[in-house]
Scaffold this motif. Structure first.
Motif, PDB file in Angstrom:
ATOM      1  N   PRO A   2     -72.938  66.234 -63.559  1.00  0.00           N
ATOM      2  CA  PRO A   2     -71.619  66.802 -63.861  1.00  0.00           C
ATOM      3  C   PRO A   2     -70.484  65.899 -63.372  1.00  0.00           C
ATOM      4  O   PRO A   2     -70.572  65.279 -62.326  1.00  0.00           O
ATOM      5  CB  PRO A   2     -71.622  68.124 -63.092  1.00  0.00           C
ATOM      6  CG  PRO A   2     -73.056  68.446 -62.869  1.00  0.00           C
ATOM      7  CD  PRO A   2     -73.755  67.123 -62.746  1.00  0.00           C
ATOM      8  N   VAL A   3     -69.425  65.830 -64.160  1.00  0.00           N
ATOM      9  CA  VAL A   3     -68.245  65.027 -63.839  1.00  0.00           C
ATOM     10  C   VAL A   3     -67.036  65.969 -63.883  1.00  0.00           C
ATOM     11  O   VAL A   3     -66.533  66.272 -64.963  1.00  0.00           O
ATOM     12  CB  VAL A   3     -68.074  63.861 -64.838  1.00  0.00           C
ATOM     13  CG1 VAL A   3     -66.793  63.094 -64.539  1.00  0.00           C
ATOM     14  CG2 VAL A   3     -69.285  62.946 -64.809  1.00  0.00           C
ATOM     15  N   PRO A   4     -66.570  66.435 -62.727  1.00  0.00           N
ATOM     16  CA  PRO A   4     -65.450  67.384 -62.727  1.00  0.00           C
ATOM     17  C   PRO A   4     -64.109  66.764 -63.107  1.00  0.00           C
ATOM     18  O   PRO A   4     -63.208  67.477 -63.529  1.00  0.00           O
ATOM     19  CB  PRO A   4     -65.430  67.917 -61.294  1.00  0.00           C
ATOM     20  CG  PRO A   4     -66.116  66.878 -60.484  1.00  0.00           C
ATOM     21  CD  PRO A   4     -67.110  66.215 -61.388  1.00  0.00           C
ATOM     22  N   ARG A   5     -63.964  65.450 -62.968  1.00  0.00           N
ATOM     23  CA  ARG A   5     -62.686  64.775 -63.276  1.00  0.00           C
ATOM     24  C   ARG A   5     -63.005  63.507 -64.068  1.00  0.00           C
ATOM     25  O   ARG A   5     -63.179  62.443 -63.494  1.00  0.00           O
ATOM     26  CB  ARG A   5     -61.936  64.476 -61.990  1.00  0.00           C
ATOM     27  CG  ARG A   5     -61.577  65.762 -61.200  1.00  0.00           C
ATOM     28  CD  ARG A   5     -60.944  65.462 -59.861  1.00  0.00           C
ATOM     29  NE  ARG A   5     -59.696  64.745 -60.003  1.00  0.00           N
ATOM     30  CZ  ARG A   5     -58.501  65.320 -60.176  1.00  0.00           C
ATOM     31  NH1 ARG A   5     -58.396  66.625 -60.242  1.00  0.00           N
ATOM     32  NH2 ARG A   5     -57.414  64.597 -60.267  1.00  0.00           N
ATOM     33  N   VAL A   6     -63.035  63.640 -65.387  1.00  0.00           N
ATOM     34  CA  VAL A   6     -63.505  62.561 -66.247  1.00  0.00           C
ATOM     35  C   VAL A   6     -62.672  61.289 -66.116  1.00  0.00           C
ATOM     36  O   VAL A   6     -63.221  60.191 -66.070  1.00  0.00           O
ATOM     37  CB  VAL A   6     -63.638  63.020 -67.719  1.00  0.00           C
ATOM     38  CG1 VAL A   6     -62.290  63.322 -68.331  1.00  0.00           C
ATOM     39  CG2 VAL A   6     -64.377  62.001 -68.546  1.00  0.00           C
ATOM     40  N   LEU A   7     -61.354  61.405 -66.049  1.00  0.00           N
ATOM     41  CA  LEU A   7     -60.536  60.200 -65.970  1.00  0.00           C
ATOM     42  C   LEU A   7     -60.741  59.461 -64.651  1.00  0.00           C
ATOM     43  O   LEU A   7     -60.815  58.236 -64.620  1.00  0.00           O
ATOM     44  CB  LEU A   7     -59.065  60.543 -66.194  1.00  0.00           C
ATOM     45  CG  LEU A   7     -58.743  61.107 -67.587  1.00  0.00           C
ATOM     46  CD1 LEU A   7     -57.271  61.487 -67.679  1.00  0.00           C
ATOM     47  CD2 LEU A   7     -59.116  60.125 -68.680  1.00  0.00           C
ATOM     48  N   ALA A   8     -60.840  60.194 -63.560  1.00  0.00           N
ATOM     49  CA  ALA A   8     -61.097  59.565 -62.264  1.00  0.00           C
ATOM     50  C   ALA A   8     -62.454  58.872 -62.270  1.00  0.00           C
ATOM     51  O   ALA A   8     -62.614  57.788 -61.717  1.00  0.00           O
ATOM     52  CB  ALA A   8     -61.028  60.606 -61.150  1.00  0.00           C
ATOM     53  N   HIS A   9     -63.415  59.491 -62.914  1.00  0.00           N
ATOM     54  CA  HIS A   9     -64.766  58.917 -62.977  1.00  0.00           C
ATOM     55  C   HIS A   9     -64.780  57.611 -63.775  1.00  0.00           C
ATOM     56  O   HIS A   9     -65.452  56.650 -63.388  1.00  0.00           O
ATOM     57  CB  HIS A   9     -65.740  59.919 -63.599  1.00  0.00           C
ATOM     58  CG  HIS A   9     -67.120  59.383 -63.741  1.00  0.00           C
ATOM     59  ND1 HIS A   9     -68.002  59.321 -62.680  1.00  0.00           N
ATOM     60  CD2 HIS A   9     -67.776  58.861 -64.798  1.00  0.00           C
ATOM     61  CE1 HIS A   9     -69.130  58.792 -63.093  1.00  0.00           C
ATOM     62  NE2 HIS A   9     -69.025  58.506 -64.373  1.00  0.00           N
ATOM     63  N   LEU A  10     -64.059  57.556 -64.868  1.00  0.00           N
ATOM     64  CA  LEU A  10     -64.099  56.380 -65.740  1.00  0.00           C
ATOM     65  C   LEU A  10     -63.292  55.196 -65.214  1.00  0.00           C
ATOM     66  O   LEU A  10     -63.569  54.056 -65.589  1.00  0.00           O
ATOM     67  CB  LEU A  10     -63.586  56.749 -67.132  1.00  0.00           C
ATOM     68  CG  LEU A  10     -64.441  57.720 -67.923  1.00  0.00           C
ATOM     69  CD1 LEU A  10     -63.735  58.094 -69.223  1.00  0.00           C
ATOM     70  CD2 LEU A  10     -65.823  57.165 -68.181  1.00  0.00           C
ATOM     71  N   ALA A  11     -62.319  55.435 -64.367  1.00  0.00           N
ATOM     72  CA  ALA A  11     -61.426  54.369 -63.903  1.00  0.00           C
ATOM     73  C   ALA A  11     -62.205  53.198 -63.324  1.00  0.00           C
ATOM     74  O   ALA A  11     -63.157  53.381 -62.574  1.00  0.00           O
ATOM     75  CB  ALA A  11     -60.461  54.922 -62.860  1.00  0.00           C
ATOM     76  N   GLY A  12     -61.809  51.991 -63.720  1.00  0.00           N
ATOM     77  CA  GLY A  12     -62.417  50.784 -63.186  1.00  0.00           C
ATOM     78  C   GLY A  12     -63.044  49.927 -64.272  1.00  0.00           C
ATOM     79  O   GLY A  12     -62.720  50.035 -65.449  1.00  0.00           O
ATOM     80  N   ASP A  80     -57.346  66.152 -65.114  1.00  0.00           N
ATOM     81  CA  ASP A  80     -58.164  65.151 -65.798  1.00  0.00           C
ATOM     82  C   ASP A  80     -59.620  65.599 -65.883  1.00  0.00           C
ATOM     83  O   ASP A  80     -60.535  64.807 -65.932  1.00  0.00           O
ATOM     84  CB  ASP A  80     -58.001  63.767 -65.183  1.00  0.00           C
ATOM     85  CG  ASP A  80     -58.580  63.629 -63.785  1.00  0.00           C
ATOM     86  OD1 ASP A  80     -59.037  64.631 -63.212  1.00  0.00           O
ATOM     87  OD2 ASP A  80     -58.589  62.502 -63.279  1.00  0.00           O
ATOM     88  N   ALA A  81     -59.839  66.925 -65.937  1.00  0.00           N
ATOM     89  CA  ALA A  81     -61.194  67.453 -66.123  1.00  0.00           C
ATOM     90  C   ALA A  81     -61.716  67.083 -67.502  1.00  0.00           C
ATOM     91  O   ALA A  81     -62.906  66.842 -67.681  1.00  0.00           O
ATOM     92  CB  ALA A  81     -61.214  68.973 -65.942  1.00  0.00           C
ATOM     93  N   THR A  82     -60.822  67.042 -68.482  1.00  0.00           N
ATOM     94  CA  THR A  82     -61.188  66.658 -69.842  1.00  0.00           C
ATOM     95  C   THR A  82     -60.212  65.595 -70.318  1.00  0.00           C
ATOM     96  O   THR A  82     -59.183  65.360 -69.696  1.00  0.00           O
ATOM     97  CB  THR A  82     -61.141  67.873 -70.801  1.00  0.00           C
ATOM     98  OG1 THR A  82     -59.803  68.351 -70.858  1.00  0.00           O
ATOM     99  CG2 THR A  82     -62.068  68.989 -70.334  1.00  0.00           C
ATOM    100  N   ALA A  83     -60.563  64.961 -71.433  1.00  0.00           N
ATOM    101  CA  ALA A  83     -59.697  63.907 -71.970  1.00  0.00           C
ATOM    102  C   ALA A  83     -59.551  64.044 -73.474  1.00  0.00           C
ATOM    103  O   ALA A  83     -60.438  64.552 -74.159  1.00  0.00           O
ATOM    104  CB  ALA A  83     -60.262  62.528 -71.634  1.00  0.00           C
TER     105      ALA A  83
END
Length: 159
Positions: A2-12, A80-83
């Motif tokens: 599970p990824v509760p904050r998609v934008l934070a997860h993708l950063a980088g 940023d839970a969804t995008a």
């Protein structure tokens, strides 16, 4: 995962490897490169710019390839839970919700249907599968993303 904050997860920065199979004739191509998710400038605060660049090899010919997408917070109150994913010119592409670690979405491009499946395996690895079917295309695109820790990227830890 599970990824509760998609934008934070993708950063980088992410290493990218993609296979492209033409299901009509059996030919196969490959893309290898990097995807960078960096903050969008104002007025799109909170969003990410997705810049992919690398080499695409098709029928033995290698050429430079790149694409740009915009990942915006998913909606009012969504943080940023969804995008909302857009093409570089602002046209809508698809929604993205990885709170369960898995997401399926569709995108109609003229008369070809793109059916996307997103799956997160862990903090450093995720995959997309796009099945494209219609009168103009019969393709399967599978992309593996691996976080580039050497580039100093890493999930932005938030709340």
């Amino acid at each position: 995962m599970p990824v509760p904050r998609v934008l934070a997860h993708l950063a980088g920065a992410w290493h990218v490897e993609r296979t492209v199979r033409d299901l009509a004739d059996g030919s196969e191509g490959r893309f290898a490169g990097t995807t960078l998710f960096t903050p969008l400038p104002a007025p799109d605060l909170g969003g990410l710019l997705h810049q992919e660049s690398g080499t695409f090899t098709w029928h033995g010919a290698a050429r430079a390839a790149e694409r740009t997408l915009r990942f915006l917070p998913g909606g009012p109150g969504a943080d940023d839970a969804t995008a909302r994913v857009e093409f570089a010119d602002g046209r809508f592409f698809h929604d993205l919700d990885l709170r369960t670690g898995h997401w399926t979405t569709d995108h109609l491009c003229v008369r070809d249907l793109y059916r996307g499946e997103f799956e997160v395996f862990d903090a450093d690895h995720w995959r997309t599968r796009w099945r494209v079917g219609g009168p103009a295309k019969d393709l399967l695109l599978v992309t593996e993303y691996r976080r580039d820790r050497a580039a100093g990227s890493g999930e932005r830890r938030t709340g």
